[in-house]
Design an enzyme around this catalytic site. Structure first.
Site, PDB file in Angstrom:
ATOM      1  N   HIS A  20       0.855  -1.191   0.000  1.00 11.33           N
ATOM      2  CA  HIS A  20       0.000   0.000   0.000  1.00 11.33           C
ATOM      3  C   HIS A  20       0.885   1.234   0.000  1.00 11.33           C
ATOM      4  O   HIS A  20       1.248   1.744   1.057  1.00 11.33           O
ATOM      5  CB  HIS A  20      -0.894   0.044   1.238  1.00 11.33           C
ATOM      6  CG  HIS A  20      -1.849  -1.114   1.368  1.00 11.33           C
ATOM      7  ND1 HIS A  20      -3.162  -1.026   0.993  1.00 11.33           N
ATOM      8  CD2 HIS A  20      -1.677  -2.370   1.853  1.00 11.33           C
ATOM      9  CE1 HIS A  20      -3.770  -2.195   1.239  1.00 11.33           C
ATOM     10  NE2 HIS A  20      -2.884  -3.023   1.763  1.00 11.33           N
ATOM     11  N   ARG A  22       1.061   5.141  -0.695  1.00 13.57           N
ATOM     12  CA  ARG A  22      -0.081   6.017  -0.364  1.00 13.57           C
ATOM     13  C   ARG A  22      -0.307   7.119  -1.378  1.00 13.57           C
ATOM     14  O   ARG A  22      -0.790   8.199  -1.031  1.00 13.57           O
ATOM     15  CB  ARG A  22       0.112   6.606   1.029  1.00 13.57           C
ATOM     16  CG  ARG A  22       0.291   5.581   2.144  1.00 13.57           C
ATOM     17  CD  ARG A  22      -0.892   4.650   2.264  1.00 13.57           C
ATOM     18  NE  ARG A  22      -0.848   3.900   3.534  1.00 13.57           N
ATOM     19  CZ  ARG A  22      -1.681   2.924   3.832  1.00 13.57           C
ATOM     20  NH1 ARG A  22      -2.590   2.532   2.952  1.00 13.57           N
ATOM     21  NH2 ARG A  22      -1.588   2.305   4.995  1.00 13.57           N
ATOM     22  N   ASP A 262       2.104  -6.963   2.570  1.00 15.36           N
ATOM     23  CA  ASP A 262       1.020  -6.059   2.989  1.00 15.36           C
ATOM     24  C   ASP A 262       1.592  -4.777   3.616  1.00 15.36           C
ATOM     25  O   ASP A 262       1.067  -4.274   4.619  1.00 15.36           O
ATOM     26  CB  ASP A 262       0.046  -6.747   3.954  1.00 15.36           C
ATOM     27  CG  ASP A 262      -1.326  -6.062   3.986  1.00 15.36           C
ATOM     28  OD1 ASP A 262      -1.487  -4.998   3.367  1.00 15.36           O
ATOM     29  OD2 ASP A 262      -2.230  -6.610   4.647  1.00 15.36           O
TER      30      ASP A 262
HETATM   31  O1  DOR Z   1      -3.772  -3.539   8.289  1.00 16.00           O
HETATM   32  C1  DOR Z   1      -4.156  -3.175   7.189  1.00 16.00           C
HETATM   33  N1  DOR Z   1      -3.743  -2.020   6.654  1.00 16.00           N
HETATM   34  N2  DOR Z   1      -5.009  -3.947   6.503  1.00 16.00           N
HETATM   35  C2  DOR Z   1      -5.580  -3.527   5.350  1.00 16.00           C
HETATM   36  O2  DOR Z   1      -6.357  -4.243   4.780  1.00 16.00           O
HETATM   37  C3  DOR Z   1      -5.295  -2.188   4.811  1.00 16.00           C
HETATM   38  C4  DOR Z   1      -4.006  -1.703   5.293  1.00 16.00           C
HETATM   39  C5  DOR Z   1      -3.820  -0.235   5.040  1.00 16.00           C
HETATM   40  O3  DOR Z   1      -3.987   0.190   3.890  1.00 16.00           O
HETATM   41  O4  DOR Z   1      -3.506   0.508   5.976  1.00 16.00           O
HETATM   42 ZN    ZN Z   2      -6.308  -6.474   3.233  1.00 15.09          ZN
HETATM   43 ZN    ZN Z   3      -3.392  -4.903   2.320  1.00 19.52          ZN
END
Ligand code: DOR
Ligand code: ZN
Ligand code: ZN
Length: 397
Positions: A20, A22, A262
């Site tokens: 992710h 931003r 993640d």
């Molecule tokens: O812990 C998480 N953070 N799970 C998610 O699904 C999204 C992610 C985020 O974008 O912060």
């Molecule tokens: Zn997720």
């Molecule tokens: Zn995620």
């Protein structure tokens, strides 16, 4: 250019299919430039970026913005997901054919950002259009809301096992597999975490591919909550020993196809807020390769299984051109690693503006020394070389 690879292992370019960054929306925490630099320093040649940006990556305008931004600022190969919404289901087939799009991301339960497709009818619409992999954050929304209420009530830290609600993940995953069966479209289940999910998925590999996160293969609760507090909060949560063991069993028995980070950076001042009042997510794109190499050295998986779950399987699942285990059409993407190198991960090594890692001061054995993207050395011995070349991944049509 001559690279002295004496004593190093040459791996196919390692990929992190779940990050992710931003951008657009929160450049103070991460951009495509900083995130891909962090990835290259950590030995990755390719990343796939999630759509819960602001605005969400769910329409043509934002897709084109991201394509342009990535082609100007990415240090490594960059692919990205389209976020499914209740409104854009009819556009998904055309959106997913845009250059650089690796797949569709569906939040069947809510998380950071506003993307969510909750009702069965809309989910079916998503599954009936297009052909790229549909990837699910599959937690159960009702149970997530219950969990949130506990946050607001200031749930004491000692009760984190209640907060972790293992059933929430299993309910979500079963629902998505039922949907995949009904529509005949394969589903990719992101961040599976529980023994129940992983044992149950053994019988559904014909319709499901499966991701596990490096965090769930490395951190064990409640120890990590005591040590890290809010910095260890993520969705789905870090679980206890039996689930940790189940994740490793699923790596060995072939249920797991992909290991990702993640990477979900948040401002450290927000993460330092009282327990459970903080946003969920941890940084991880820069540390996934060192952590996984350490797991290889500790005998939890082989180097070739690592190449499967971080290169060959993702290439196959997301539709990159491959021949056997080799990605073709990618001129020389390689990660060179020193399996004998011992080193401490530290916050000051982290390139993301958010500037922290849950693995600060953790000692590992095995380290990425050189990252080669399309034949160019982009990282060698902790140094970035050249400039961002900006390369969107070309997926099969
Ligand atoms: O812990 C998480 N953070 N799970 C998610 O699904 C999204 C992610 C985020 O974008 O912060
Ligand atoms: Zn997720
Ligand atoms: Zn995620």
């Amino acid at each position: 250019q001559v690279i002295d690879a004496q004593g190093l292992h040459v791996l196919p370019g390692l990929m992190d299919c779940h990050v992710h960054f931003r951008e657009p929306g929160n450049a103070l925490v991460e951009t495509i430039e900083t995130g891909t630099k962090a990835a290259a320093l950590g030995g990755l040649t390719t990343v796939f970026d999630m759509p819960n940006t602001n605005p969400a990556t769910a329409d043509l305008e934002t897709v084109q913005w991201k394509q342009k931004r990535a082609s100007e600022t990415s240090w490594i190969n960059f692919g990205f997901y389209i976020g499914a919404t209740r409104e854009n289901t009819k556009d998904l087939a055309s959106l997913e054919s845009q250059q650089g799009v690796c797949g569709i991301k569906v939040y069947a339960g809510s998380s950071t950002g506003s993307l969510m497709v909750e009702d069965d009818a809309s989910l079916e619409q998503v599954m009936l259009r297009g052909h790229r992999r549909v990837c699910y954050h599959a937690e159960d929304e009702y149970r997530l809301q219950e969990r949130k209420k506990l946050f607001c009530e200031g749930m004491p830290y000692e009760n984190h096992s209640k907060w972790r609600d293992e059933e929430c993940a299993f309910l979500g995953t079963r629902r998505i597999i039922a949907l995949a069966r009904k529509t005949g479209r394969p589903a990719h289940i992101l961040h599976t975490t529980t023994q129940e999910e992983l044992e149950w998925l053994v019988d559904h590999k014909d319709i499901a591919t499966v991701e596990v996160l490096a965090n769930h293969l490395t951190q064990i609760g409640p120890e990590c909550y005591e040590r890290l507090g809010g910095f260890a909060v993520m969705n789905p949560p870090i679980r206890d020993q039996r689930h940790y063991d189940a994740c490793w069993e699923a790596i060995r028995n072939g249920v797991v196809d992909v290991v990702s980070s993640d990477h979900a950076p948040h401002d450290p001042t927000l993460k330092a807020k009282p327990w459970l009042c903080c946003p969920s997510g941890m940084l991880g794109v820069q540390t996934i390769v060192p952590l996984m190499l350490n797991h290889v050295n500790e005998g939890r998986l082989s180097l070739s299984r690592l190449a499967d779950v971080m290169a060959a399987n993702p290439a196959r699942i997301y539709g990159m051109p491959t021949k056997g285990r080799i990605q073709v059409g990618y001129d020389a993407d390689f990660t060179l690693v020193d399996m004998g190198k011992q080193r401490r991960i530290t916050n000051d090594w982290i390139a993301s503006p958010a500037g922290w890692t849950p693995y600060d001061q953790v000692k590992v054995k095995g380290w990425p020394m050189v990252t080669i993207v399309k034949g160019c050395v982009v990282m060698q011995n902790d140094e970035m070389l050249g400039t961002p070349k900006g390369q969107l991944v070309n997926f099969l049509p």
